[in-house]
Scaffold this motif. Structure first.
Motif, PDB file in Angstrom:
ATOM      1  N   MET A   1      -8.013   4.042   3.206  1.00 39.48           N
ATOM      2  CA  MET A   1      -8.469   5.127   4.079  1.00 39.48           C
ATOM      3  C   MET A   1      -7.551   5.289   5.286  1.00 39.48           C
ATOM      4  SD  MET A   1     -12.577   4.343   3.890  1.00 39.48           S
ATOM      5  CE  MET A   1     -13.109   5.643   5.026  1.00 39.48           C
ATOM      6  N   LEU A   2      -7.057   4.179   5.813  1.00 43.32           N
ATOM      7  CA  LEU A   2      -6.100   4.237   6.922  1.00 43.32           C
ATOM      8  C   LEU A   2      -4.818   4.927   6.489  1.00 43.32           C
ATOM      9  CD1 LEU A   2      -6.048   0.843   8.893  1.00 43.32           C
ATOM     10  CD2 LEU A   2      -6.318   3.135   9.834  1.00 43.32           C
ATOM     11  N   GLN A   3      -4.285   4.514   5.362  1.00 46.28           N
ATOM     12  CA  GLN A   3      -3.035   5.081   4.874  1.00 46.28           C
ATOM     13  C   GLN A   3      -3.162   6.565   4.572  1.00 46.28           C
ATOM     14  OE1 GLN A   3      -2.586   1.777   1.826  1.00 46.28           O
ATOM     15  NE2 GLN A   3      -0.448   2.031   2.400  1.00 46.28           N
ATOM     16  N   GLU A   4      -4.327   6.976   4.082  1.00 43.79           N
ATOM     17  CA  GLU A   4      -4.547   8.379   3.733  1.00 43.79           C
ATOM     18  C   GLU A   4      -5.059   9.200   4.916  1.00 43.79           C
ATOM     19  OE1 GLU A   4      -7.142   8.321   0.351  1.00 43.79           O
ATOM     20  OE2 GLU A   4      -5.553   7.643  -1.025  1.00 43.79           O
ATOM     21  N   GLU A   5      -5.090   8.571   6.095  1.00 39.14           N
ATOM     22  CA  GLU A   5      -5.474   9.232   7.350  1.00 39.14           C
ATOM     23  C   GLU A   5      -6.910   9.745   7.334  1.00 39.14           C
ATOM     24  OE1 GLU A   5      -2.606  11.995   8.831  1.00 39.14           O
ATOM     25  OE2 GLU A   5      -0.891  10.754   8.256  1.00 39.14           O
ATOM     26  N   GLN A   6      -7.785   9.052   6.599  1.00 40.68           N
ATOM     27  CA  GLN A   6      -9.204   9.380   6.625  1.00 40.68           C
ATOM     28  C   GLN A   6      -9.895   8.727   7.822  1.00 40.68           C
ATOM     29  OE1 GLN A   6     -11.180   8.690   2.817  1.00 40.68           O
ATOM     30  NE2 GLN A   6      -9.242   8.920   1.752  1.00 40.68           N
ATOM     31  N   ILE A   7      -9.341   7.643   8.311  1.00 43.83           N
ATOM     32  CA  ILE A   7      -9.842   6.972   9.516  1.00 43.83           C
ATOM     33  C   ILE A   7      -8.656   6.679  10.430  1.00 43.83           C
ATOM     34  CG2 ILE A   7     -11.894   5.960   8.440  1.00 43.83           C
ATOM     35  CD1 ILE A   7     -10.370   3.361   8.090  1.00 43.83           C
ATOM     36  N   HIS A   8      -8.954   6.459  11.718  1.00 41.57           N
ATOM     37  CA  HIS A   8      -7.895   6.171  12.686  1.00 41.57           C
ATOM     38  C   HIS A   8      -7.642   4.680  12.849  1.00 41.57           C
ATOM     39  CE1 HIS A   8      -9.381  10.217  14.011  1.00 41.57           C
ATOM     40  NE2 HIS A   8      -8.090  10.432  14.104  1.00 41.57           N
ATOM     41  N   ALA A   9      -8.683   3.869  12.668  1.00 45.71           N
ATOM     42  CA  ALA A   9      -8.564   2.426  12.874  1.00 45.71           C
ATOM     43  C   ALA A   9      -9.634   1.725  12.052  1.00 45.71           C
ATOM     44  CB  ALA A   9      -8.718   2.080  14.363  1.00 45.71           C
ATOM     45  N   ALA A  10      -9.482   0.400  11.898  1.00 45.67           N
ATOM     46  CA  ALA A  10     -10.454  -0.361  11.113  1.00 45.67           C
ATOM     47  C   ALA A  10     -10.559  -1.781  11.628  1.00 45.67           C
ATOM     48  CB  ALA A  10     -10.067  -0.378   9.639  1.00 45.67           C
ATOM     49  N   VAL A  11     -11.782  -2.307  11.625  1.00 47.67           N
ATOM     50  CA  VAL A  11     -12.025  -3.729  11.903  1.00 47.67           C
ATOM     51  C   VAL A  11     -12.238  -4.387  10.550  1.00 47.67           C
ATOM     52  CG1 VAL A  11     -13.535  -5.408  13.016  1.00 47.67           C
ATOM     53  CG2 VAL A  11     -13.053  -3.220  14.145  1.00 47.67           C
ATOM     54  N   THR A  12     -11.269  -5.193  10.128  1.00 45.28           N
ATOM     55  CA  THR A  12     -11.271  -5.707   8.753  1.00 45.28           C
ATOM     56  C   THR A  12     -10.333  -6.888   8.623  1.00 45.28           C
ATOM     57  OG1 THR A  12     -10.781  -5.102   6.452  1.00 45.28           O
ATOM     58  CG2 THR A  12      -9.447  -4.055   8.148  1.00 45.28           C
ATOM     59  N   PRO A  13     -10.549  -7.747   7.620  1.00 43.30           N
ATOM     60  CA  PRO A  13      -9.507  -8.724   7.286  1.00 43.30           C
ATOM     61  C   PRO A  13      -8.312  -7.971   6.686  1.00 43.30           C
ATOM     62  CG  PRO A  13     -11.618  -9.314   6.289  1.00 43.30           C
ATOM     63  CD  PRO A  13     -11.748  -7.917   6.787  1.00 43.30           C
ATOM     64  N   ILE A  14      -7.123  -8.389   7.024  1.00 40.24           N
ATOM     65  CA  ILE A  14      -5.915  -7.807   6.446  1.00 40.24           C
ATOM     66  C   ILE A  14      -5.232  -8.888   5.622  1.00 40.24           C
ATOM     67  CG2 ILE A  14      -3.642  -6.811   6.905  1.00 40.24           C
ATOM     68  CD1 ILE A  14      -5.739  -4.870   7.612  1.00 40.24           C
ATOM     69  N   TYR A  15      -5.247  -8.725   4.301  1.00 41.42           N
ATOM     70  CA  TYR A  15      -4.631  -9.720   3.437  1.00 41.42           C
ATOM     71  C   TYR A  15      -3.148  -9.424   3.217  1.00 41.42           C
ATOM     72  CZ  TYR A  15      -9.539 -10.700   2.562  1.00 41.42           C
ATOM     73  OH  TYR A  15     -10.867 -10.995   2.721  1.00 41.42           O
TER      74      TYR A  15
END
Length: 306
Positions: free
Chosen positions: A152-166
């Motif tokens: 979703m971030l890459q496709e610009e559906q959201i601006h930011a995310a709180v998530t684990p990044i693997y």
């Protein structure tokens, strides 16, 4: 096969934009009737907008009938393009406002589930301060799993995310904010619930059914490669339900499982051998120049004293 010819596409005007917004709401709500409350329109008005849009585009966007609402292949494509269109409009408004030193528009933030019970989760106080400093910004939250949030971030559906990044692509900027302690649990009806801790072994654990997360393909918790995966899901609440059934073991954030442990319906297993820390991060697009996103990043770093 003879190529089908279409007339030239008309230029979009305000009526088309309105019709597209109605179409987006219909898709989100999976039907005309279900979209009435969101749009504050009656069903004949919604049907009129949809017919007008299909007539303008010379396309059939959806099928509706006894089988229920369903997008056509062309409808899927138009929906994807409409999302890009409205994202671009929002970005344009935000960029122009940014040139004037203003913060307006929407801020879309994604987050993984069951964070609200974590004491280290400080997004609510960050949003409180952001709302004070940028009162005209409309904040939208979206819950999903880490893999989907990154997409979703890459496709610009959201601006930011709180998530684990693997594993993040170069286009995504991210920084650590807090850890979640992940522990293996079983429910009170599981055979392991009555087994004393000093009698339980990894070998026994590997023979029981394991409810796994389907988004950790590029990374797995310490003993997971050796566990007997019997169920896959991207939702932590679903894993908790499977654990409570007594048929599975699985990982949960310790803060989330605390109530069940305290009330005696869930038990941690082999903490020293199986528990691990999951690092949560704030992720956003590296090239994003949105003033509101910059404020979010600034407030997160300040709140977490980074």
């Amino acid at each position: 096969m003879k190529e089908r010819k279409f007339p030239p596409l008309p230029n979009l005007d305000n009526v088309d934009i309105r019709s597209l917004r109605v179409f987006m709401a219909v898709v989100r709500n999976r039907g005309f009737s279900a979209a009435k409350d969101e749009l504050n329109l009656n069903q004949p008005a919604i049907s009129s907008y949809m017919s007008q849009l299909e007539s303008r585009l010379k396309l059939t966007l959806c099928q509706r009938g006894r089988g229920g609402f369903q997008l056509t292949e062309q409808g899927e494509q138009v929906y994807a393009s409409a999302r890009k269109l409205f994202s671009a409009i929002d970005s344009f408004r935000a960029d122009v406002a940014g040139c004037r030193g203003q913060m307006v528009g929407e801020l879309h933030i994604g987050m993984v589930d069951v964070l609200a019970t974590c004491q280290s989760f400080k997004l609510p106080e960050v949003l409180s301060e952001l709302g004070r400093q940028a009162p005209e910004v409309n904040i939208q939250l979206h819950k999903s799993d880490p893999r989907k949030l990154l997409k979703m971030l890459q496709e610009e559906q959201i601006h930011a995310a709180v998530t684990p990044i693997y594993k993040a692509p170069d286009s995504i900027e991210h920084f650590d904010i807090f850890d979640e302690y992940q522990v293996m649990y079983c429910g009170k009806n599981h055979p392991f619930f009555a087994v004393p801790d000093d009698e339980l072994t990894l070998e026994l654990l590997r023979k029981t059914k394991y409810a796994a997360r389907d988004y950790t393909q590029d990374w797995t918790p310490p003993p997971s490669p050796y566990l007997k995966t019997a169920s896959l899901t991207g939702d932590i609440e679903c894993i908790a339900t499977l654990i409570l059934s007594g048929n599975y073991v699985g990982y949960l954030p310790q803060h989330y499982a605390e109530l069940w442990v305290r009330t005696g319906v869930m038990k941690p297993l082999l903490i020293e051998e199986t528990a691990y820390h999951c690092n949560l991060q704030l992720a956003y697009r590296r090239a994003n120049k949105n003033l509101v996103v910059e404020l979010l990043v600034e407030l997160m770093k300040k709140t977490y004293e980074l």
